[in-house]
Design an enzyme around this catalytic site. Sequence first.
Site, PDB file in Angstrom:
ATOM      1  N   HIS A 115      53.518  30.011  70.186  1.00 30.27           N
ATOM      2  CA  HIS A 115      54.041  30.503  71.456  1.00 30.27           C
ATOM      3  C   HIS A 115      55.528  30.824  71.361  1.00 30.27           C
ATOM      4  CE1 HIS A 115      55.436  26.284  72.454  1.00 30.27           C
ATOM      5  NE2 HIS A 115      56.418  26.982  73.025  1.00 30.27           N
ATOM      6  N   ASP A 145      48.279  26.695  68.525  1.00 35.88           N
ATOM      7  CA  ASP A 145      49.699  26.951  68.764  1.00 35.88           C
ATOM      8  C   ASP A 145      50.531  26.707  67.513  1.00 35.88           C
ATOM      9  OD1 ASP A 145      51.806  27.872  70.248  1.00 35.88           O
ATOM     10  OD2 ASP A 145      52.279  25.946  71.153  1.00 35.88           O
ATOM     11  N   SER A 219      60.667  23.005  70.688  1.00 40.04           N
ATOM     12  CA  SER A 219      59.365  23.606  70.422  1.00 40.04           C
ATOM     13  C   SER A 219      59.231  24.031  68.963  1.00 40.04           C
ATOM     14  CB  SER A 219      59.181  24.830  71.321  1.00 40.04           C
ATOM     15  OG  SER A 219      57.887  25.334  71.229  1.00 40.04           O
TER      16      SER A 219
END
Length: 466
Positions: A115, A145, A219
């Site tokens: 993502h 992901d 992230s």
Amino acid sequence: MSRNVLLSVAAAGVAFAAALPAMAAVPSLAPVVEVVQSAVVAIEVEPVALPVARDEPKTLPRKSPFDSDSFFKREFGQHLPWPPGVPAIPDDQLRKHGGSGFFIDADGHLVTNAHLIGQGRDIRIHTTDGDVLEATVIGQDRQSDIALLKVDVEHAVPYVTFADSDAVRVGDWVFAIGSPYGFRGTVTTGIVSARGRDIGAGQYDDFLQIDAPINRGNSGGPTFDLTGHVVGVNTAIYSPSGGSVGIGFAVPSNTVRLIVADLMDDGKVDRGWLGVQIQPVDKDLAAALGLDESRGAVVTDVSEGSPAAAAGLRPGGVVIAVDDTPVRGARDLARQIARTAPGEEVALTIWRDGSEDTVSVRLGRRPGADLAAHPATPEGPDLGLQLGQDDGDGAVIEQVQPRSPAAAKSLLPGDRILKVDGIPVADANDATSRLTEAWKSEQRFVVLEVARGFEIRFVALRLRHA
């Protein structure tokens, strides 16, 4: 309080302390941090411009386990799993965003979140020694992901290795390294709060929950055990405000290891396909079917022409094991099948009519099409959709890429495309073909007729800019 009572309380406290494990002095993490920190990088991504969608509301995943007033957010403030209403980006505006990643070998391969990369046009890697390297995308897997990148290096780079996440226990100490809010090389600590979390991100959810503070910019970064091995890849947080509240989620290292090996091979992930619809077995259903406990996954439907149909599976049977590995529930069955390569044979233990039977099934490749694996090319549009077969007419949306045209129009996993430009589509391949034809004919927009439950609406997707 009398002196005797005080002495008794003190003695009880001493006895309790003596009974605790030897953990009074938590060792400094500095030695292990110094070893692994240079393998963690900051990632800067410049996305492609996307169409404006200012009137689309943000919504939670339909299967979110939390109430509608809460937010599941990825590190860039998006809703999980892939936001239907990400902030609009004007056609003439590009916006840089950043996250974290880590090298997994000396040759320059590194892991981060899919993502984060999305449809990124330019991806730059910032190392701890100040180098800025251009990265290319080897492959992405949106369902887990995970993305695999590669930088060209003249010399070996520092890297880290994966731990066995199956051996991780609730209560184990961990630490995360990343670039929250751009503060590169930030180290935070915590424990594993839970295992096997289903957060509504997809059918293969199996997250580690950690309480080490994770914020925007973490992230794609690693969570380590105290020996410096990666136990997970940080991918999501639960937050009402956008900042850390001590509830973070990481993709387990054993999952990442399998995904990376597949991406390294050919840039994509092939998952086995059984071709059944399933549901969990609750206590009442288990009792009615004669099972000793709630376990397995009951087959509710078998797709025509599927591997399950060829093997003779029928609705009503309960799959309780795959190759002698117990099936804990419906999601566990989905994960076990997905971890097996297409073409391989598995032995399913089926409970039916009060007895067990073993059925051999050669798994197939899941039908479907991916319309956003890479940035747009002359061969097809980049809409941000991954499609799958439907039992009826149409193509089911399985995944929606963040910051994509599809996400900007609030399309969701589970929506079903019935028509493309007024022409009915039979399945995912048919839908993909019609969308590609529209792209090649240089149409600027395509109109989809989309079903969500009992509601049907029309959605105009931009194929190209003027």
